[in-house]
Design an enzyme around this catalytic site. Structure first.
Site, PDB file in Angstrom:
ATOM      1  N   GLY A 112       0.819  -1.219   0.000  1.00 28.94           N
ATOM      2  CA  GLY A 112       0.000   0.000   0.000  1.00 28.94           C
ATOM      3  C   GLY A 112       0.850   1.265   0.000  1.00 28.94           C
ATOM      4  N   ILE A 135       1.533   3.855   2.348  1.00 30.90           N
ATOM      5  CA  ILE A 135       2.529   4.117   3.405  1.00 30.90           C
ATOM      6  C   ILE A 135       3.427   2.893   3.584  1.00 30.90           C
ATOM      7  CG2 ILE A 135       2.854   4.842   5.791  1.00 30.90           C
ATOM      8  CD1 ILE A 135      -0.021   5.997   5.682  1.00 30.90           C
ATOM      9  N   LEU A 149      -3.687  -7.397  -1.536  1.00 30.22           N
ATOM     10  CA  LEU A 149      -3.813  -6.563  -2.743  1.00 30.22           C
ATOM     11  C   LEU A 149      -5.223  -6.012  -2.928  1.00 30.22           C
ATOM     12  CD1 LEU A 149      -1.647  -8.703  -5.218  1.00 30.22           C
ATOM     13  CD2 LEU A 149      -0.897  -6.839  -3.730  1.00 30.22           C
ATOM     14  N   SER A 163      -4.102   6.694  13.824  1.00 30.34           N
ATOM     15  CA  SER A 163      -4.435   7.911  13.081  1.00 30.34           C
ATOM     16  C   SER A 163      -4.783   9.040  14.032  1.00 30.34           C
ATOM     17  CB  SER A 163      -5.644   7.602  12.194  1.00 30.34           C
ATOM     18  OG  SER A 163      -6.205   8.794  11.702  1.00 30.34           O
ATOM     19  N   TYR A 221     -14.348   3.685  11.117  1.00 29.11           N
ATOM     20  CA  TYR A 221     -12.901   3.605  10.836  1.00 29.11           C
ATOM     21  C   TYR A 221     -12.116   4.072  12.057  1.00 29.11           C
ATOM     22  CZ  TYR A 221      -8.294   5.045   9.296  1.00 29.11           C
ATOM     23  OH  TYR A 221      -6.932   5.223   9.219  1.00 29.11           O
ATOM     24  N   LYS A 278      -9.622   1.960  14.946  1.00 28.85           N
ATOM     25  CA  LYS A 278      -8.244   2.272  15.357  1.00 28.85           C
ATOM     26  C   LYS A 278      -8.171   2.387  16.880  1.00 28.85           C
ATOM     27  CE  LYS A 278      -6.296   2.360  11.354  1.00 28.85           C
ATOM     28  NZ  LYS A 278      -5.298   1.343  10.976  1.00 28.85           N
ATOM     29  N   PHE A 290      -0.586  11.920  11.084  1.00 28.94           N
ATOM     30  CA  PHE A 290      -1.413  13.072  10.730  1.00 28.94           C
ATOM     31  C   PHE A 290      -1.753  12.932   9.234  1.00 28.94           C
ATOM     32  CE2 PHE A 290      -2.328  15.331  14.575  1.00 28.94           C
ATOM     33  CZ  PHE A 290      -1.728  14.435  15.446  1.00 28.94           C
ATOM     34  N   ASN A 291      -1.452  13.864   8.384  1.00 31.50           N
ATOM     35  CA  ASN A 291      -1.904  13.713   6.979  1.00 31.50           C
ATOM     36  C   ASN A 291      -0.734  13.364   6.055  1.00 31.50           C
ATOM     37  OD1 ASN A 291      -4.131  15.203   8.352  1.00 31.50           O
ATOM     38  ND2 ASN A 291      -4.998  15.184   6.301  1.00 31.50           N
ATOM     39  N   ASN A 317      -8.969  12.268  -0.668  1.00 26.24           N
ATOM     40  CA  ASN A 317      -8.066  13.157   0.072  1.00 26.24           C
ATOM     41  C   ASN A 317      -7.601  14.331  -0.774  1.00 26.24           C
ATOM     42  OD1 ASN A 317      -7.070  10.137   1.362  1.00 26.24           O
ATOM     43  ND2 ASN A 317      -7.734  11.761   2.737  1.00 26.24           N
ATOM     44  N   PRO A 367     -19.301  16.754   5.890  1.00 30.54           N
ATOM     45  CA  PRO A 367     -19.753  16.272   7.199  1.00 30.54           C
ATOM     46  C   PRO A 367     -18.654  15.486   7.907  1.00 30.54           C
ATOM     47  CG  PRO A 367     -21.352  15.719   5.488  1.00 30.54           C
ATOM     48  CD  PRO A 367     -20.146  16.274   4.786  1.00 30.54           C
TER      49      PRO A 367
HETATM   50  P1  NAD Z   1      -3.440   1.573   1.624  1.00 26.71           P
HETATM   51  O1  NAD Z   1      -4.852   1.148   1.354  1.00 26.71           O
HETATM   52  O2  NAD Z   1      -2.652   2.129   0.519  1.00 26.71           O
HETATM   53  O3  NAD Z   1      -2.634   0.347   2.265  1.00 26.71           O
HETATM   54  C1  NAD Z   1      -3.248  -0.649   3.046  1.00 26.71           C
HETATM   55  C2  NAD Z   1      -2.813  -1.996   2.482  1.00 26.71           C
HETATM   56  O4  NAD Z   1      -3.371  -3.036   3.275  1.00 26.71           O
HETATM   57  C3  NAD Z   1      -3.278  -2.226   1.049  1.00 26.71           C
HETATM   58  O5  NAD Z   1      -2.170  -2.625   0.274  1.00 26.71           O
HETATM   59  C4  NAD Z   1      -4.317  -3.338   1.164  1.00 26.71           C
HETATM   60  O6  NAD Z   1      -4.317  -4.167   0.028  1.00 26.71           O
HETATM   61  C5  NAD Z   1      -3.845  -4.057   2.427  1.00 26.71           C
HETATM   62  N1  NAD Z   1      -4.879  -4.777   3.184  1.00 26.71           N
HETATM   63  C6  NAD Z   1      -6.037  -4.305   3.695  1.00 26.71           C
HETATM   64  N2  NAD Z   1      -6.675  -5.276   4.375  1.00 26.71           N
HETATM   65  C7  NAD Z   1      -5.897  -6.386   4.291  1.00 26.71           C
HETATM   66  C8  NAD Z   1      -6.001  -7.699   4.798  1.00 26.71           C
HETATM   67  N3  NAD Z   1      -7.045  -8.097   5.531  1.00 26.71           N
HETATM   68  N4  NAD Z   1      -4.996  -8.567   4.541  1.00 26.71           N
HETATM   69  C9  NAD Z   1      -3.926  -8.206   3.825  1.00 26.71           C
HETATM   70  N5  NAD Z   1      -3.765  -6.972   3.320  1.00 26.71           N
HETATM   71  C10 NAD Z   1      -4.749  -6.079   3.550  1.00 26.71           C
HETATM   72  O7  NAD Z   1      -3.489   2.577   2.863  1.00 26.71           O
HETATM   73  P2  NAD Z   1      -2.359   3.506   3.492  1.00 26.71           P
HETATM   74  O8  NAD Z   1      -2.743   4.925   3.241  1.00 26.71           O
HETATM   75  O9  NAD Z   1      -1.006   3.036   3.089  1.00 26.71           O
HETATM   76  O10 NAD Z   1      -2.616   3.235   5.021  1.00 26.71           O
HETATM   77  C11 NAD Z   1      -1.832   2.311   5.762  1.00 26.71           C
HETATM   78  C12 NAD Z   1      -2.274   2.330   7.216  1.00 26.71           C
HETATM   79  O11 NAD Z   1      -2.141   3.648   7.737  1.00 26.71           O
HETATM   80  C13 NAD Z   1      -3.747   1.944   7.431  1.00 26.71           C
HETATM   81  O12 NAD Z   1      -3.820   1.174   8.615  1.00 26.71           O
HETATM   82  C14 NAD Z   1      -4.434   3.288   7.609  1.00 26.71           C
HETATM   83  O13 NAD Z   1      -5.578   3.163   8.390  1.00 26.71           O
HETATM   84  C15 NAD Z   1      -3.344   4.072   8.331  1.00 26.71           C
HETATM   85  N6  NAD Z   1      -3.495   5.537   8.160  1.00 26.71           N
HETATM   86  C16 NAD Z   1      -3.480   6.067   6.897  1.00 26.71           C
HETATM   87  C17 NAD Z   1      -3.621   7.448   6.737  1.00 26.71           C
HETATM   88  C18 NAD Z   1      -3.650   8.077   5.360  1.00 26.71           C
HETATM   89  O14 NAD Z   1      -4.044   9.246   5.250  1.00 26.71           O
HETATM   90  N7  NAD Z   1      -3.230   7.407   4.297  1.00 26.71           N
HETATM   91  C19 NAD Z   1      -3.745   8.278   7.853  1.00 26.71           C
HETATM   92  C20 NAD Z   1      -3.737   7.704   9.120  1.00 26.71           C
HETATM   93  C21 NAD Z   1      -3.590   6.314   9.245  1.00 26.71           C
HETATM   94  N1  UDP Z   2     -10.573  18.806   1.423  1.00 23.89           N
HETATM   95  C1  UDP Z   2     -11.123  19.638   0.476  1.00 23.89           C
HETATM   96  N2  UDP Z   2     -11.455  19.104  -0.739  1.00 23.89           N
HETATM   97  C2  UDP Z   2     -11.243  17.811  -1.069  1.00 23.89           C
HETATM   98  C3  UDP Z   2     -10.651  16.958  -0.097  1.00 23.89           C
HETATM   99  C4  UDP Z   2     -10.341  17.491   1.144  1.00 23.89           C
HETATM  100  O1  UDP Z   2     -11.332  20.824   0.724  1.00 23.89           O
HETATM  101  O2  UDP Z   2     -11.569  17.393  -2.172  1.00 23.89           O
HETATM  102  C5  UDP Z   2     -10.178  19.361   2.727  1.00 23.89           C
HETATM  103  C6  UDP Z   2     -10.831  18.695   3.924  1.00 23.89           C
HETATM  104  O3  UDP Z   2     -12.076  19.316   4.206  1.00 23.89           O
HETATM  105  C7  UDP Z   2      -9.787  18.905   5.017  1.00 23.89           C
HETATM  106  C8  UDP Z   2      -8.459  18.856   4.251  1.00 23.89           C
HETATM  107  O4  UDP Z   2      -8.787  19.141   2.886  1.00 23.89           O
HETATM  108  O5  UDP Z   2      -9.904  20.194   5.586  1.00 23.89           O
HETATM  109  C9  UDP Z   2      -7.766  17.511   4.320  1.00 23.89           C
HETATM  110  O6  UDP Z   2      -8.700  16.507   3.950  1.00 23.89           O
HETATM  111  P1  UDP Z   2      -8.238  15.008   3.651  1.00 23.89           P
HETATM  112  O7  UDP Z   2      -9.466  14.258   3.229  1.00 23.89           O
HETATM  113  O8  UDP Z   2      -7.070  15.003   2.734  1.00 23.89           O
HETATM  114  O9  UDP Z   2      -7.715  14.486   5.063  1.00 23.89           O
HETATM  115  P2  UDP Z   2      -8.448  14.362   6.484  1.00 23.89           P
HETATM  116  O10 UDP Z   2      -7.778  15.368   7.362  1.00 23.89           O
HETATM  117  O11 UDP Z   2      -9.889  14.602   6.320  1.00 23.89           O
HETATM  118  O12 UDP Z   2      -8.113  12.979   6.903  1.00 23.89           O
END
Ligand code: NAD
Ligand code: UDP
Length: 329
Positions: A10, A12, A33, A124, A148, A152, A177-178, A198, A290
């Site tokens: 994925g 991250i 995947l 998160s 969601y 967590k 964070f983001n 996002n 929302p």
């Molecule tokens: P992503 O969807 O790109 O990666 C998640 C990966 O997990 C994917 O490759 C998916 O195929 C795999 N997966 C999901 N369920 C599975 C399962 N049951 N078995 C095997 N593989 C599985 O997401 P990401 O943005 O890389 O996020 C990674 C982690 O970070 C997640 O736990 C997410 O909640 C957390 N997180 C992400 C963000 C963000 O903004 N991206 C922010 C805060 C926390």
């Molecule tokens: N946002 C926006 N337009 C979009 C997507 C997001 O204005 O199409 C804003 C959203 O309201 C927030 C910031 O951008 O203030 C970051 O949103 P994102 O969904 O990327 O991350 P979040 O903090 O919600 O996890």
């Protein structure tokens, strides 16, 4: 050290595999995947010139997870695998609770059975809910408005209880964070399926002409310019935070914010992106989305002091790297 990275194909996870390989770890990835592609690992191997062992499995399946722990002497687990779409979690709560919680249970059980001492959980900033900024690790968590976020909070709680009951088991809860941006090579990055939810991938797709204009969700928040403020962190800084946690994690359970400590508004991000990339991003201010909060940024001193981790990349790097990846697609 041999590390099992769940969700390693994925967004991250793939950047973290890259950082782990560069730091000398052996990396085993488990991913089904469902939201990623196996080719991403080929790119990580191409960049680092190192091997990754890949298991295409569902990590909620205890027998499949057991096989990995039998095949290898795993020394640490980084658990990224989860579903992460907030809106979908409201519509399909059981899907989210099932995947995000069972995966944590199955992995924690395997760690106890095989005496794996280090566990890192992707959490998160969502778990802080409507607290006052900056968010500090010691704050009482507020219930979140969606399954969601709750999944967590529950995963954190499970690992806290397991660590309290087993003094040799060390856990790092990392509250992101983001995360935005991409590896500087432009070979791996964020590839959302369908229309991005996002902000940063939405901006890059508007800049590329795939989408006509950006909807800015809300222009009347009590912030610097009325738009939402977030703590954007470069995904490679975040990845390096996991390496630091694996290296320096002490006994017991420890929670760390991984952010920059700085907030950026939506309009500020658009304007910085336009300056860095040289392309206009048309936008329109719309209703608030929302469930959104006005401001979200981290207090980051704990990770700095205990993990000796600090961000190296700024918001301009994030924009440039996100764009380099998008323009290569
Ligand atoms: P992503 O969807 O790109 O990666 C998640 C990966 O997990 C994917 O490759 C998916 O195929 C795999 N997966 C999901 N369920 C599975 C399962 N049951 N078995 C095997 N593989 C599985 O997401 P990401 O943005 O890389 O996020 C990674 C982690 O970070 C997640 O736990 C997410 O909640 C957390 N997180 C992400 C963000 C963000 O903004 N991206 C922010 C805060 C926390
Ligand atoms: N946002 C926006 N337009 C979009 C997507 C997001 O204005 O199409 C804003 C959203 O309201 C927030 C910031 O951008 O203030 C970051 O949103 P994102 O969904 O990327 O991350 P979040 O903090 O919600 O996890």
């Amino acid at each position: 050290m041999v590390i099992l990275v769940t969700g390693g194909t994925g967004y991250i996870g793939s950047h973290t595999c890259l950082a782990l390989l560069e730091a000398g770890f052996t990396v085993i990835v488990a991913d089904n995947l469902c939201n990623s592609r196996a080719e991403t690992l080929d790119r990580v191997m191409q960049i680092t010139n190192k091997e990754i062992i890949f298991y295409e499995i569902d990590v909620t399946n205890a027998a499949s997870v057991e096989q990995i722990f039998t095949d290898h002497r795993i020394e640490g687990v980084i658990h990224f695998a989860a579903y992460k779409a907030v809106g979908e979690s409201v519509r399909e709560p059981l899907k989210y609770y099932h995947n995000n919680i069972n995966s944590t249970l199955v992995l924690a059980e395997a760690c106890l059975k095989h005496e794996v001492r280090r566990f890192v959980l992707s959490s998160s900033a969502t778990v802080y809910g409507e607290n006052d900024v900056p968010f500090v690790e010691s704050m009482k968590l507020q219930p979140t408005a969606n399954p969601y976020g709750e999944s967590k909070i529950i995963s954190e709680r499970i690992l806290r209880d397991v660590a309290n009951a087993n003094s040799w088991f060390s856990v790092a809860i990392l509250r992101y964070f983001n995360p935005v941006g991409a590896h500087v090579s432009g070979l791996i990055g964020e590839e959302p399926r369908g229309t991005p939810g996002n902000l940063m991938p939405y901006i890059t797709q508007v800049a590329k002409g795939k989408i006509g204009k950006l909807s800015v969700f809300g222009g009347d928040y009590p912030t610097v310019d009325g738009t939402g403020v977030r703590d954007y962190i470069h995904v490679m800084d975040l990845a390096e935070g996991h390496v630091a946690a694996m290296n320096l994690l002490g006994e017991g359970i420890h929670t760390y914010n991984l952010g920059t400590g700085k907030g950026t508004s939506v309009l500020e991000l658009i304007s910085i992106f336009e300056e860095e990339v040289g392309i206009k991003v048309p936008f329109e201010i719309m209703e608030r989305r929302p469930g959104d909060i006005a401001e979200c940024y981290a207090e980051v001193s704990k990770a700095k002091e205990e993990l000796y981790w600090n961000v190296k990349r700024d918001i301009r790097d994030m924009c440039r790297d996100a764009w380099r990846f998008e323009s290569n697609l």
